[in-house]
Design a protein around this motif. Structure first.
Motif, PDB file in Angstrom:
ATOM      1  N   PRO A   1      -7.108  14.979   7.782  1.00 39.52           N
ATOM      2  CA  PRO A   1      -6.095  14.612   6.788  1.00 39.52           C
ATOM      3  C   PRO A   1      -6.221  13.168   6.321  1.00 39.52           C
ATOM      4  O   PRO A   1      -6.740  12.300   7.022  1.00 39.52           O
ATOM      5  N   THR A   2      -5.742  12.940   5.116  1.00 37.31           N
ATOM      6  CA  THR A   2      -5.441  11.602   4.614  1.00 37.31           C
ATOM      7  C   THR A   2      -4.017  11.272   5.034  1.00 37.31           C
ATOM      8  O   THR A   2      -3.132  12.129   4.976  1.00 37.31           O
ATOM      9  N   LEU A   3      -3.784  10.039   5.456  1.00 32.29           N
ATOM     10  CA  LEU A   3      -2.431   9.623   5.831  1.00 32.29           C
ATOM     11  C   LEU A   3      -1.998   8.478   4.913  1.00 32.29           C
ATOM     12  O   LEU A   3      -2.576   7.386   4.932  1.00 32.29           O
ATOM     13  N   TRP A   4      -0.975   8.773   4.109  1.00 28.48           N
ATOM     14  CA  TRP A   4      -0.468   7.832   3.109  1.00 28.48           C
ATOM     15  C   TRP A   4       0.890   7.314   3.539  1.00 28.48           C
ATOM     16  O   TRP A   4       1.773   8.091   3.921  1.00 28.48           O
ATOM     17  N   VAL A   5       1.070   5.991   3.477  1.00 26.70           N
ATOM     18  CA  VAL A   5       2.333   5.334   3.814  1.00 26.70           C
ATOM     19  C   VAL A   5       3.050   4.976   2.520  1.00 26.70           C
ATOM     20  O   VAL A   5       2.520   4.212   1.696  1.00 26.70           O
ATOM     21  N   GLU A   6       4.238   5.518   2.341  1.00 29.61           N
ATOM     22  CA  GLU A   6       5.060   5.238   1.158  1.00 29.61           C
ATOM     23  C   GLU A   6       6.255   4.389   1.576  1.00 29.61           C
ATOM     24  O   GLU A   6       7.209   4.891   2.167  1.00 29.61           O
ATOM     25  N   PRO A   7       6.237   3.066   1.319  1.00 31.18           N
ATOM     26  CA  PRO A   7       7.380   2.227   1.689  1.00 31.18           C
ATOM     27  C   PRO A   7       8.642   2.654   0.956  1.00 31.18           C
ATOM     28  O   PRO A   7       8.607   3.056  -0.212  1.00 31.18           O
ATOM     29  N   LEU A   8       9.757   2.572   1.651  1.00 35.30           N
ATOM     30  CA  LEU A   8      11.067   2.845   1.079  1.00 35.30           C
ATOM     31  C   LEU A   8      11.898   1.573   1.161  1.00 35.30           C
ATOM     32  O   LEU A   8      11.969   0.948   2.218  1.00 35.30           O
ATOM     33  N   GLY A   9      12.508   1.182   0.072  1.00 37.51           N
ATOM     34  CA  GLY A   9      13.285  -0.051   0.075  1.00 37.51           C
ATOM     35  C   GLY A   9      12.404  -1.267  -0.170  1.00 37.51           C
ATOM     36  O   GLY A   9      11.221  -1.170  -0.526  1.00 37.51           O
ATOM     37  N   ASP A  10      12.968  -2.428   0.023  1.00 38.96           N
ATOM     38  CA  ASP A  10      12.321  -3.699  -0.276  1.00 38.96           C
ATOM     39  C   ASP A  10      11.592  -4.215   0.962  1.00 38.96           C
ATOM     40  O   ASP A  10      12.217  -4.593   1.945  1.00 38.96           O
ATOM     41  N   TRP A  11      10.267  -4.231   0.905  1.00 39.31           N
ATOM     42  CA  TRP A  11       9.478  -4.755   2.021  1.00 39.31           C
ATOM     43  C   TRP A  11       9.126  -6.228   1.840  1.00 39.31           C
ATOM     44  O   TRP A  11       8.579  -6.851   2.752  1.00 39.31           O
ATOM     45  N   GLY A  12       9.399  -6.788   0.655  1.00 39.22           N
ATOM     46  CA  GLY A  12       9.169  -8.208   0.444  1.00 39.22           C
ATOM     47  C   GLY A  12       7.700  -8.568   0.369  1.00 39.22           C
ATOM     48  O   GLY A  12       6.839  -7.765   0.028  1.00 39.22           O
ATOM     49  N   ARG A  13       7.412  -9.819   0.718  1.00 45.42           N
ATOM     50  CA  ARG A  13       6.051 -10.349   0.644  1.00 45.42           C
ATOM     51  C   ARG A  13       5.340 -10.165   1.986  1.00 45.42           C
ATOM     52  O   ARG A  13       5.953 -10.222   3.041  1.00 45.42           O
ATOM     53  N   GLY A  14       4.031  -9.960   1.890  1.00 40.98           N
ATOM     54  CA  GLY A  14       3.231  -9.796   3.097  1.00 40.98           C
ATOM     55  C   GLY A  14       1.828  -9.364   2.720  1.00 40.98           C
ATOM     56  O   GLY A  14       1.313  -9.734   1.650  1.00 40.98           O
ATOM     57  N   ALA A  15       1.209  -8.584   3.582  1.00 37.99           N
ATOM     58  CA  ALA A  15      -0.163  -8.148   3.330  1.00 37.99           C
ATOM     59  C   ALA A  15      -0.419  -6.816   4.014  1.00 37.99           C
ATOM     60  O   ALA A  15       0.065  -6.583   5.131  1.00 37.99           O
ATOM     61  N   VAL A  16      -1.163  -5.970   3.329  1.00 39.29           N
ATOM     62  CA  VAL A  16      -1.781  -4.831   3.991  1.00 39.29           C
ATOM     63  C   VAL A  16      -3.048  -5.357   4.654  1.00 39.29           C
ATOM     64  O   VAL A  16      -3.881  -5.989   3.994  1.00 39.29           O
ATOM     65  N   GLU A  17      -3.182  -5.135   5.940  1.00 37.08           N
ATOM     66  CA  GLU A  17      -4.374  -5.581   6.652  1.00 37.08           C
ATOM     67  C   GLU A  17      -5.230  -4.381   7.038  1.00 37.08           C
ATOM     68  O   GLU A  17      -4.713  -3.322   7.415  1.00 37.08           O
ATOM     69  N   LEU A  18      -6.539  -4.583   6.959  1.00 40.16           N
ATOM     70  CA  LEU A  18      -7.510  -3.586   7.385  1.00 40.16           C
ATOM     71  C   LEU A  18      -8.289  -4.164   8.553  1.00 40.16           C
ATOM     72  O   LEU A  18      -8.947  -5.199   8.419  1.00 40.16           O
TER      73      LEU A  18
END
Length: 532
Positions: free
Chosen positions: A357-374
């Motif tokens: 499977p592909t796993l997709w993260v859908e944020p809900l609400g305000d997550w503000g500033r930051g970074a997606v890290e790999l």
């Protein structure tokens, strides 16, 4: 996350703990009852998510204490092979006789799952602990598990398919096992990559990664097609947490997650909504004769949908040194680890990597500033989870902080929000640069990136999109765009990169027509000396 984490089984970290606060009705007490089907239950007590949150908040103010690990010398003897021979009896499953359409079965302790985890059923606002018994399990007469004490406890649980299906006793669709790991099957009926409750200090120099533990679960019944509500308590040296999962079994599996985290101490890298996978090699970086199969991976790329609306694709790598790549953003619309390659001829393996499977993260609400890290960790085999993707808030994670996040997890075949108005990346290939029939220049690499779908099948004859390429350093040359012969609607961009030294080169590419993007944006990190 360690490169030595097995992907054939969920592996706990060496850390984690059950909370010191005693539950009402914990243990086998007078007045305890049996559940339909034969499970032994503790006394009932009122259960609310708000109370679980309050317990986690209070526990964060207390010192961390080690969990109950019954006879570690015995559980250590229950190795992978021995653990696989211990089977929960499906007729004893929680809710096998109702009122839920999705019975729950339980995992036994073992070498990789030594900490006892408390399980509860929740019906009409009343919770009861499910009391462990070796009689729930079928196991060989010589299994080391027979030597465990009567209160050994469980390691985790899984949800079986609906009792409306004949296969429910042998097929499950969601599993929680090991530390804060959990998995679900996707549309293609396969398990693959994992999610985690939280990530703490992975790849932080001179600081070991921490693996907090889900210490308690509360499982409520659900009608067929409705969400199964699962609550969980998390504990570790650096934080505590209370989680609510609402998991729906449809064509795919969709889970809505709400979590409340309470920090005991500072955390240098706090990963929210972490996803963990395996990438050994693919079409763009297969070492010569490392294995007979063309490709071996559970996921082949990181997909991002930024807060600004851009769709990005970053092929995964098996680097020679641990690498963390950060993609700064504000209120991201989504990210995930995807398995885009669905061609079985590219894998030739009975474990069916093409159906992971592909796993997709859908944020809900305000997550503000930051970074997606790999996070990419070197690996020399397919048994190690060496890839991680997660959100890191811009604000430092400090002792005393209370953080709340909500998001959906989509266990699917394809990323759910890629628009049909742009093409997606379907292949990345790397070879020697230069021109055929001429000496190949040293230090030059050729990149070939293929895109498919979106507007590309509808381009008029003779119309050729432009390759828009940027490189953080080095020289780009020999740029060429063409339709892929024999594959209608697929286009490829070629270019050479000349870059001296060993510093990474960040590459960025998309196809454009009349100034408008026709594809998502392809990203790649190339390390000249290490990958020469």
């Amino acid at each position: 996350m360690s490169s030595r984490v097995s992907r054939r089984a969920f592996v706990t970290g060496t850390l984690g703990l059950a909370f010191a606060a005693a539950l009402p009705g914990a243990g086998r007490a007078q007045g305890a009852a049996d559940a339909p089907g034969g499970l032994k239950l503790g006394e009932p007590f009122a259960f609310r998510f708000d109370d679980l949150i309050a317990r986690a908040r209070t526990a964060a103010g207390d010192p961390f204490r080690e969990p109950y690990r019954p006879l570690p010398e015995v559980t250590a003897a229950i190795d992978y092979a021995a653990h696989g021979q211990i089977k929960f009896k499906p007729d004893l499953a929680l809710y096998a006789d109702g009122p839920s359409a999705y019975p729950a079965t339980f995992f036994h302790l073992g070498e990789f799952f030594q900490a006892a985890v408390k399980m509860h059923r929740v019906v009409d606002g009343q919770a009861q602990e499910i009391l462990y018994s070796p009689d729930y399990f079928a196991m060989p007469a010589d299994s080391p598990a027979h030597r465990l004490p009567p209160d050994a406890g469980f390691a985790g649980f899984r949800l079986q398919e609906s009792t409306g299906e004949d296969r429910w006793r042998t097929h499950d669709w969601l599993a929680f096992l090991g530390a804060s790991y959990f998995r679900a099957i996707g549309e293609l009926e396969q398990y693959g990559l994992s999610a985690r409750g939280v990530l703490i200090d992975a790849a932080v120099p001179d600081r070991p990664e921490e693996f907090p533990l889900f210490t308690e679960f509360y499982i409520a019944p659900a009608e067929e097609g409705e969400a199964v509500v699962i609550h969980a308590l998390l504990d570790g040296p650096s934080l505590t947490g209370a989680f609510r999962f609402q998991a729906t079994r449809g064509k795919a599996v969709v889970m809505e997650v709400e979590k409340h985290l309470f920090l005991r101490r500072d955390v240098q890298r706090l990963g929210i909504a972490p996803v963990t996978s395996m990438f050994w090699y693919g079409e763009h970086d297969r070492p010569f004769r490392v294995d007979w199969r063309p490709e071996v991976h559970d996921s082949d790329g990181l997909a991002l949908w930024t807060g600004g609306g851009e769709h990005l694709w970053r092929p995964l790598r098996n680097p020679q040194a641990t690498t963390v790549s950060s993609f700064l953003d504000e209120n991201p619309r989504g990210f995930g680890l995807a398995q885009r390659d669905r061609n079985p001829e590219h894998f030739l393996d009975g474990v069916r990597y093409e159906n992971r499977p592909t796993l997709w993260v859908e944020p809900l609400g305000d997550w503000g500033r930051g970074a997606v890290e790999l996070l990419e960790i070197p690996t020399d085999d397919e048994i190690h989870d060496n890839i991680g993707a997660y959100w890191v808030p811009e604000a430092p994670a400090r002792a005393g902080d209370a953080l709340t996040y909500r998001y959906r997890l989509h266990w699917v075949a394809h990323e759910p929000f890629l628009p049909g108005t742009i093409a997606r990346t379907v292949a990345t290939r790397i070879g020697r640069g230069g021109e055929p029939g001429k000496p190949r220049p040293a230090g030059v690499r050729k990149f070939v990136v293929e895109f498919e779908g979106g507007p590309l099948p509808y381009l008029k004859t003779g119309v050729i999109p432009e390759a828009v390429i940027t490189a953080s350093r080095g020289e780009v040359s020999h740029v060429f765009v063409e339709a892929v012969p024999g594959l209608f609607g697929r286009w490829r961009a070629h270019f050479d990169l000349t870059a001296a030294g060993s510093e990474p080169v960040e590459l960025r590419l998309y196809l454009s027509l009349d100034g408008e993007p026709q594809t998502e944006t392809w990203l790649f990190q190339y390390v000249p000396r290490l990958e020469s």
